[in-house]
Scaffold this motif. Structure first.
Motif, mmCIF file in Angstrom:
data_model
loop_
_atom_site.group_PDB
_atom_site.id
_atom_site.type_symbol
_atom_site.label_atom_id
_atom_site.label_comp_id
_atom_site.label_asym_id
_atom_site.label_seq_id
_atom_site.Cartn_x
_atom_site.Cartn_y
_atom_site.Cartn_z
ATOM 1 N N ARG A 110 0.756 -1.409 -0.110
ATOM 2 C CA ARG A 110 -0.091 0.078 0.130
ATOM 3 C C ARG A 110 0.945 1.134 -0.082
ATOM 4 N N VAL A 111 2.171 1.095 -0.133
ATOM 5 C CA VAL A 111 2.904 2.155 0.046
ATOM 6 C C VAL A 111 3.010 2.982 -1.308
ATOM 7 N N GLN A 112 2.848 4.337 -1.028
ATOM 8 C CA GLN A 112 2.880 5.223 -2.420
ATOM 9 C C GLN A 112 4.093 6.120 -2.466
ATOM 10 N N ALA A 113 4.123 6.523 -3.672
ATOM 11 C CA ALA A 113 5.619 7.315 -3.776
ATOM 12 C C ALA A 113 5.525 8.437 -3.263
ATOM 13 N N GLY A 114 6.628 8.909 -2.614
ATOM 14 C CA GLY A 114 6.917 10.118 -1.868
ATOM 15 C C GLY A 114 6.085 10.135 -0.488
ATOM 16 N N ALA A 115 5.676 8.976 0.026
ATOM 17 C CA ALA A 115 5.133 8.928 1.042
ATOM 18 C C ALA A 115 5.572 7.866 2.044
ATOM 19 N N ILE A 116 5.418 8.126 3.411
ATOM 20 C CA ILE A 116 6.044 7.132 4.346
ATOM 21 C C ILE A 116 4.655 6.709 5.200
ATOM 22 N N ARG A 117 4.607 5.403 5.270
ATOM 23 C CA ARG A 117 3.292 4.803 5.615
ATOM 24 C C ARG A 117 4.190 4.222 7.104
ATOM 25 N N ALA A 118 3.267 4.334 8.216
ATOM 26 C CA ALA A 118 3.782 3.969 9.697
ATOM 27 C C ALA A 118 2.561 2.849 9.991
ATOM 28 N N ALA A 119 2.869 1.796 10.768
ATOM 29 C CA ALA A 119 1.812 0.783 11.219
ATOM 30 C C ALA A 119 2.475 0.233 12.220
ATOM 31 N N ASP A 125 5.847 -15.227 17.245
ATOM 32 C CA ASP A 125 5.780 -15.266 18.618
ATOM 33 C C ASP A 125 4.944 -14.094 19.393
ATOM 34 N N ASN A 126 3.981 -13.480 18.401
ATOM 35 C CA ASN A 126 3.092 -12.494 18.768
ATOM 36 C C ASN A 126 3.665 -11.280 19.536
ATOM 37 N N GLN A 127 4.836 -10.851 18.935
ATOM 38 C CA GLN A 127 5.468 -9.833 19.529
ATOM 39 C C GLN A 127 5.178 -8.623 18.835
ATOM 40 N N PRO A 128 4.713 -7.537 19.516
ATOM 41 C CA PRO A 128 4.349 -6.288 18.980
ATOM 42 C C PRO A 128 5.399 -5.668 18.214
ATOM 43 N N GLN A 129 5.135 -5.047 16.818
ATOM 44 C CA GLN A 129 6.153 -4.398 16.097
ATOM 45 C C GLN A 129 5.501 -3.019 15.673
ATOM 46 N N ARG A 130 6.661 -1.974 15.670
ATOM 47 C CA ARG A 130 5.996 -0.697 14.940
ATOM 48 C C ARG A 130 7.209 -0.408 13.812
#
Length: 462
Positions: A110-119, A125-130
């Motif tokens: 879903r990444v678009q050119a010129g944009a930064i997508r955060a999620a 192991d069900n570890q949370p990621q950013r």
């Protein structure tokens, strides 16, 4: 009764609820601030690595330079535990990936050119990621942009927030209990003056109506209540005193004629009498019975007046005509005492003619009785304020002491010996006069100074 809450319990619950709400709101704001702070820190690190990777990718001029790219990125990640980097083509070919890197494909697509997508997401192991995703152009001519993904493990953040929320709930629960307890103490102490008022009121009896609440020692919020209760007790004390005096005076007034009748009857029955003697005794008894009848009739009238059952008939009454009519009745008595009687003024009121004549007659009878020989009685009818009518009866004589003036209209009230009512009346004339005036919406008043006494009948406009 069981379903009603006490003020103390209500205040306690209110204090506890208020403190819990404030602490929860404060915890929510602090928790949100801490989470935003962690997110900003993570984004700062991730953005730095993303820009570093973009810069390194821009220097790749051919496929042969990819090896140097991998080495540079690997060296840049030394000391960054939990940081993962992925460089891949949009077709899914991995150009570089740290060990164990795992990124959701649906996010990278879903990444678009010129944009930064955060999620944020759950990794293995069900570890949370950013992480963040962006497109970067390489130095290879004609090559499409590559996808760069940088992520970090935020498990320690999640552990911290979990511990923080557990601590927050514990503190909120403890604070609610503590605030409730302190609120209960405060409410008990705050309501102590009210409880003291309750105890004092419970101790009031017919014999302790002189007790009063100390207004100066109660809180300002309860001062008005204390004043109201003191005023109520003062009125009750005055009413009980008047009732007690009235009962005593009534018994005294009734005792004399009843005693006379009983004594006279017993004496008569002690031996045979002549017909003339029986006739004289019966005539004497009739006089005493008439006196009793007058007292009873007057008491019934006053009882009706107290219960607002005296409803006067309304007609136009010329006060001067009524005064002149009463003058004719007392003319002989005034001549015997050489009392000069005058009447002046003019005025008409709406009321019951018989009742008003009775009120005027009571005052004139009182004036004639207490005016010394050679004195004078002056009656005047004037217009008072705002269309009211005032009838004044002024007579000369001894000045009535000020302490007696306010009670002259009380039933059976006796002033000093010079003002005592004679045996002709039962001491109810002035009380009946005031009742008649109040039934007409007016008021009866008295003043006395410098040997002049003035009784006034003030009629309301209408």
């Amino acid at each position: 009764m069981s379903g009603r809450l006490s003020i103390t319990l209500r205040l306690t619950l209110l204090f506890a609820a208020a403190s819990t709400t404030v602490l929860l709101l404060l915890g929510y704001l602090i928790g949100g601030s801490v989470e935003r702070h962690f997110a900003e820190q993570d984004m700062e690190v991730l953005t730095g690595k993303l820009k570093l990777t973009q810069h390194a990718l821009e220097k790749v001029g051919s496929n042969d330079d990819l090896g140097a790219l991998r080495e540079q990125l690997t060296n840049s990640l030394i000391g960054h535990q939990g940081l993962a980097v992925l460089v891949a083509t949009q077709q899914g070919q991995v150009l570089f990936a740290t060990s164990g890197a795992e990124f959701p494909r649906e996010l990278s697509r879903r990444v678009q050119a010129g944009a930064i997508r955060a999620a944020t997401w759950k990794g293995k192991d069900n570890q949370p990621q950013r992480g963040i995703f962006a497109l970067a152009q390489s130095g290879i001519p004609g090559a499409p942009p590559a996808i760069i993904a940088v992520a970090t493990d935020i498990s320690h953040h999640a552990h911290f927030m979990h511990a923080f929320r557990a601590t927050l709930w514990s503190v909120v629960l403890l604070a609610a209990c503590l605030t409730g307890f302190l609120g209960w103490i405060a409410a008990r102490r705050g309501l102590a003056p009210l409880q003291a008022i309750t105890r004092e009121a419970a101790g009031i009896t017919a014999g302790r109506l002189d007790s009063r609440l100390p207004v100066d020692t109660v809180p300002v919020e309860l001062a008005e209540l204390a004043d109201t209760l003191n005023g109520m007790w003062a009125r009750l004390e005055d009413s009980f005193r008047r009732l007690s005096n009235f009962s005593s005076d009534l018994a005294h007034e009734l005792r004399t004629p009843v005693s006379n009748l009983l004594t006279q009857t017993q004496v008569t029955l002690s031996k045979a009498r002549t017909l003339d003697e029986y006739r004289d005794i019966l005539a004497s008894n009739a006089e005493e019975l008439e006196r009793l009848s007058r007292i009873i009739a007057d008491m019934l009238f006053l009882a009706k007046s107290d219960n607002h059952l005296v409803v006067p008939n309304r007609e136009t009454v010329n006060l001067i005509d009524e005064v002149n009519g009463v003058f004719e009745y007392y003319g002989i008595l005034s001549e015997e005492k050489s009392i000069a009687m005058t009447c002046a003024g003019n005025g008409c009121v709406s009321g019951d003619r018989l009742m008003l004549r009775r009120a005027i007659s009571n005052l004139l009878s009182n004036a004639v009785r207490h005016t010394p020989e050679g004195g004078r009685i002056a009656v005047r009818v004037d217009d008072a304020e705002e269309g009211a009518i005032k009838l004044s009866i002024e007579n000369t004589g001894e000045t009535i002491p000020a302490e007696h003036l306010t009670r002259l209209f009380d039933r059976f009230y006796r002033a000093d010996s010079s003002r005592q009512r004679s045996s002709e009346g039962a001491g109810l004339g002035l009380a009946i006069t005031r009742s008649i005036l109040r039934a007409h919406g007016g008021e009866a008043r008295v003043s006395s100074e410098n040997g002049i006494t003035v009784f006034s009948l003030e009629f309301a406009p209408g």
